[in-house]
Design a protein around this motif. Structure first.
Motif, PDB file in Angstrom:
ATOM      1  N   LYS A 113      10.377  69.675  19.279  1.00 62.08           N
ATOM      2  CA  LYS A 113      10.674  68.578  18.369  1.00 62.08           C
ATOM      3  C   LYS A 113       9.607  68.540  17.282  1.00 62.08           C
ATOM      4  CE  LYS A 113      13.514  65.643  21.229  1.00 62.08           C
ATOM      5  NZ  LYS A 113      13.792  64.258  21.683  1.00 62.08           N
ATOM      6  N   LEU A 114      10.059  68.452  16.044  1.00 63.17           N
ATOM      7  CA  LEU A 114       9.158  68.551  14.891  1.00 63.17           C
ATOM      8  C   LEU A 114       9.124  67.239  14.124  1.00 63.17           C
ATOM      9  CD1 LEU A 114       7.385  70.272  12.967  1.00 63.17           C
ATOM     10  CD2 LEU A 114       9.510  71.036  11.865  1.00 63.17           C
ATOM     11  N   ILE A 115       7.914  66.749  13.870  1.00 58.87           N
ATOM     12  CA  ILE A 115       7.711  65.557  13.046  1.00 58.87           C
ATOM     13  C   ILE A 115       6.883  65.966  11.829  1.00 58.87           C
ATOM     14  CG2 ILE A 115       6.716  63.244  12.921  1.00 58.87           C
ATOM     15  CD1 ILE A 115       6.980  63.111  15.992  1.00 58.87           C
ATOM     16  N   PHE A 116       7.381  65.651  10.642  1.00 67.70           N
ATOM     17  CA  PHE A 116       6.631  65.938   9.428  1.00 67.70           C
ATOM     18  C   PHE A 116       5.747  64.739   9.083  1.00 67.70           C
ATOM     19  CE2 PHE A 116      10.111  69.027   8.392  1.00 67.70           C
ATOM     20  CZ  PHE A 116       9.292  70.147   8.289  1.00 67.70           C
ATOM     21  N   ILE A 117       4.476  65.017   8.767  1.00 63.80           N
ATOM     22  CA  ILE A 117       3.547  63.987   8.322  1.00 63.80           C
ATOM     23  C   ILE A 117       3.214  64.262   6.859  1.00 63.80           C
ATOM     24  CG2 ILE A 117       1.329  62.850   8.708  1.00 63.80           C
ATOM     25  CD1 ILE A 117       3.252  62.679  11.098  1.00 63.80           C
ATOM     26  N   LEU A 118       3.577  63.335   5.981  1.00 60.74           N
ATOM     27  CA  LEU A 118       3.223  63.471   4.570  1.00 60.74           C
ATOM     28  C   LEU A 118       1.831  62.891   4.403  1.00 60.74           C
ATOM     29  CD1 LEU A 118       6.593  62.507   2.820  1.00 60.74           C
ATOM     30  CD2 LEU A 118       5.857  64.697   3.773  1.00 60.74           C
ATOM     31  N   ASN A 119       0.836  63.737   4.574  1.00 65.55           N
ATOM     32  CA  ASN A 119      -0.557  63.312   4.577  1.00 65.55           C
ATOM     33  C   ASN A 119      -1.080  63.155   3.137  1.00 65.55           C
ATOM     34  OD1 ASN A 119      -2.811  62.556   6.119  1.00 65.55           O
ATOM     35  ND2 ASN A 119      -3.745  64.573   5.885  1.00 65.55           N
ATOM     36  N   LYS A 120      -2.159  62.417   3.005  1.00 63.57           N
ATOM     37  CA  LYS A 120      -2.771  62.152   1.692  1.00 63.57           C
ATOM     38  C   LYS A 120      -1.822  61.393   0.775  1.00 63.57           C
ATOM     39  CE  LYS A 120      -5.621  66.345   2.038  1.00 63.57           C
ATOM     40  NZ  LYS A 120      -6.184  67.519   1.352  1.00 63.57           N
ATOM     41  N   MET A 121      -1.056  60.491   1.373  1.00 58.93           N
ATOM     42  CA  MET A 121      -0.103  59.712   0.577  1.00 58.93           C
ATOM     43  C   MET A 121      -0.811  58.857  -0.467  1.00 58.93           C
ATOM     44  SD  MET A 121       0.956  56.654   3.277  1.00 58.93           S
ATOM     45  CE  MET A 121       1.650  55.583   2.026  1.00 58.93           C
ATOM     46  N   ASP A 122      -2.090  58.576  -0.244  1.00 54.71           N
ATOM     47  CA  ASP A 122      -2.867  57.776  -1.199  1.00 54.71           C
ATOM     48  C   ASP A 122      -3.079  58.503  -2.514  1.00 54.71           C
ATOM     49  OD1 ASP A 122      -4.403  59.430   0.654  1.00 54.71           O
ATOM     50  OD2 ASP A 122      -6.176  58.792  -0.468  1.00 54.71           O
ATOM     51  N   LEU A 123      -2.882  59.835  -2.523  1.00 58.22           N
ATOM     52  CA  LEU A 123      -3.069  60.626  -3.737  1.00 58.22           C
ATOM     53  C   LEU A 123      -1.748  60.951  -4.440  1.00 58.22           C
ATOM     54  CD1 LEU A 123      -5.737  63.172  -2.401  1.00 58.22           C
ATOM     55  CD2 LEU A 123      -6.137  61.051  -3.676  1.00 58.22           C
ATOM     56  N   ALA A 124      -0.639  60.615  -3.789  1.00 58.04           N
ATOM     57  CA  ALA A 124       0.680  60.988  -4.308  1.00 58.04           C
ATOM     58  C   ALA A 124       1.374  59.805  -4.966  1.00 58.04           C
ATOM     59  CB  ALA A 124       1.544  61.517  -3.170  1.00 58.04           C
ATOM     60  N   SER A 175      12.184  63.744  11.680  1.00 56.22           N
ATOM     61  CA  SER A 175      11.398  62.524  11.720  1.00 56.22           C
ATOM     62  C   SER A 175      10.247  62.711  10.734  1.00 56.22           C
ATOM     63  CB  SER A 175      10.858  62.297  13.133  1.00 56.22           C
ATOM     64  OG  SER A 175      10.038  61.147  13.173  1.00 56.22           O
ATOM     65  N   VAL A 176       9.994  61.705   9.888  1.00 60.88           N
ATOM     66  CA  VAL A 176       8.998  61.831   8.826  1.00 60.88           C
ATOM     67  C   VAL A 176       8.159  60.558   8.752  1.00 60.88           C
ATOM     68  CG1 VAL A 176       8.605  62.421   6.399  1.00 60.88           C
ATOM     69  CG2 VAL A 176      10.737  63.121   7.514  1.00 60.88           C
ATOM     70  N   VAL A 177       6.835  60.730   8.644  1.00 61.76           N
ATOM     71  CA  VAL A 177       5.932  59.596   8.484  1.00 61.76           C
ATOM     72  C   VAL A 177       4.962  59.903   7.358  1.00 61.76           C
ATOM     73  CG1 VAL A 177       4.174  58.149   9.564  1.00 61.76           C
ATOM     74  CG2 VAL A 177       6.063  59.043  10.943  1.00 61.76           C
ATOM     75  N   ALA A 178       4.759  58.944   6.461  1.00 61.65           N
ATOM     76  CA  ALA A 178       3.746  59.090   5.415  1.00 61.65           C
ATOM     77  C   ALA A 178       2.441  58.498   5.928  1.00 61.65           C
ATOM     78  CB  ALA A 178       4.182  58.383   4.136  1.00 61.65           C
ATOM     79  N   MET A 179       1.322  59.155   5.611  1.00 59.02           N
ATOM     80  CA  MET A 179       0.042  58.781   6.219  1.00 59.02           C
ATOM     81  C   MET A 179      -1.096  58.912   5.203  1.00 59.02           C
ATOM     82  SD  MET A 179      -1.602  58.323   9.281  1.00 59.02           S
ATOM     83  CE  MET A 179      -3.263  58.526   9.902  1.00 59.02           C
ATOM     84  N   ASP A 180      -2.003  57.961   5.247  1.00 58.92           N
ATOM     85  CA  ASP A 180      -3.264  58.054   4.508  1.00 58.92           C
ATOM     86  C   ASP A 180      -4.367  58.114   5.556  1.00 58.92           C
ATOM     87  OD1 ASP A 180      -5.601  57.738   3.100  1.00 58.92           O
ATOM     88  OD2 ASP A 180      -5.112  55.765   2.266  1.00 58.92           O
ATOM     89  N   SER A 181      -4.828  59.292   5.841  1.00 60.12           N
ATOM     90  CA  SER A 181      -5.802  59.481   6.908  1.00 60.12           C
ATOM     91  C   SER A 181      -7.160  58.871   6.580  1.00 60.12           C
ATOM     92  CB  SER A 181      -5.966  60.975   7.217  1.00 60.12           C
ATOM     93  OG  SER A 181      -4.753  61.518   7.679  1.00 60.12           O
TER      94      SER A 181
END
Length: 298
Positions: free
Chosen positions: A72-83, A101-107
């Motif tokens: 099962k694959l989940i995509f994380i859109l990382n660095k959303m704070d820059l996009a 499954s997709v989640v946006a994230m600001d690490s």
């Protein structure tokens, strides 16, 4: 570099041929990294694939997706704070329509961390139910974290864990070896080294990956990438060039804008000749650090 010029770097770097820039950046440690991922994929239940939110489509590694295709694959859109937020929402919607499954994230701030943990639990629910039905103990889900180099995997893991466990750095390929990291009692993560695919044929995709610092700094011409950035700003955010560098944008070429920025910043060589090398480096660093605002590339 004009279209007749050709620069060849070492065997692990990009080959640049003017308008025909193909990335062939596949250092030796990536062969080992690929083998490691292939060997360890059987140990995990779920795969989190981190993508840079500024260019998630360009960061998708077809080799990685093939290796992990049975999980099962989940995509994380990382660095959303820059996009750009609108672009991030659009990419989320597109990937969800494709069944992911997709989640946006600001690490950096932790925004989205709870959503990541919930997405993992949701993905693991079916398997947990099967274990219960068989009368077996439900263990914590085991999750592999993958992505191209410098996409922020270590910072992502440190954010979820709440302390500095995974080593971080600005150099692509800094992660080495297998390490399991537990997030409370809920999830076990396996960190992996960043992995590129052997060759990127699309010129614009190669420029985006270079601009995002995903390939090594010796693997491309900074001037080529800086000129691409100026073109992107002219198209998507021309006001940024004036606001940040006090250079008016009209009908100038990218080279003329580059020279004007050098003049404004006082980056000049002998005889008042613009120092393009220093100016290009400034532009790339400003974009990568978010100093130009939220600008997406895809």
């Amino acid at each position: 570099m004009n279209s007749s010029e050709k620069t060849r770097y070492d065997k692990n770097t990009i080959l640049i041929e003017g308008e025909n820039m193909a990335i062939n950046w596949y250092p030796g440690h990536m062969v080992k990294a690929r083998r490691e991922i292939e060997e360890n994929i059987k140990l995990v239940d779920i795969v989190l694939m981190l993508l840079d939110a500024r260019a998630p489509l360009s960061c998708r590694n077809p080799d990685l997706e093939k290796i992990v295709s049975r999980k099962k694959l989940i995509f994380i859109l990382n660095k959303m704070d820059l996009a750009a937020p609108a672009a991030t929402r659009q990419h989320q919607k597109m990937l969800q329509q494709d069944g992911y499954s997709v989640v946006a994230m600001d690490s950096s701030s932790g925004k989205g961390a709870k959503d990541v943990v919930q997405a993992i639990k949701d993905a693991y629910a079916e398997q947990a139910d099967r274990l219960v039905q068989k009368g077996r103990r439900v263990r914590s889900p085991r999750v592999m974290v993958v992505g191209v180099p410098n996409v922020g995997k270590s910072t992502f893991l440190n954010c979820l864990v709440g302390q500095k466990i995974a080593r971080t750095g600005a150099k692509p390929g800094i992660t080495r070896g297998k390490q399991w990291i537990r997030v409370r009692e809920d999830v076990e993560f396996m960190d992996t080294p960043g992995l590129m695919w052997p060759k990127v044929e699309d010129v614009e995709q190669g420029l985006k990956l270079a601009l995002l610092d995903i390939v090594g700094e010796n693997a491309y011409s900074e001037e080529e990438v800086a000129l691409y950035l100026i073109r992107t700003l002219q198209e998507k955010a021309p006001q940024v060039i004036f606001t940040k560098y006090k250079v008016e944008v009209g009908q100038q070429s990218e080279q003329e804008i580059l020279a004007a920025i050098a003049q404004k910043r006082g980056y000049l060589n002998k005889g008042g000749i613009p120092d393009s090398e220093k100016t290009c480096h400034l532009l790339l660093q400003d974009y990568r650090r978010g100093n130009l605002g939220k600008i997406s590339l895809d």
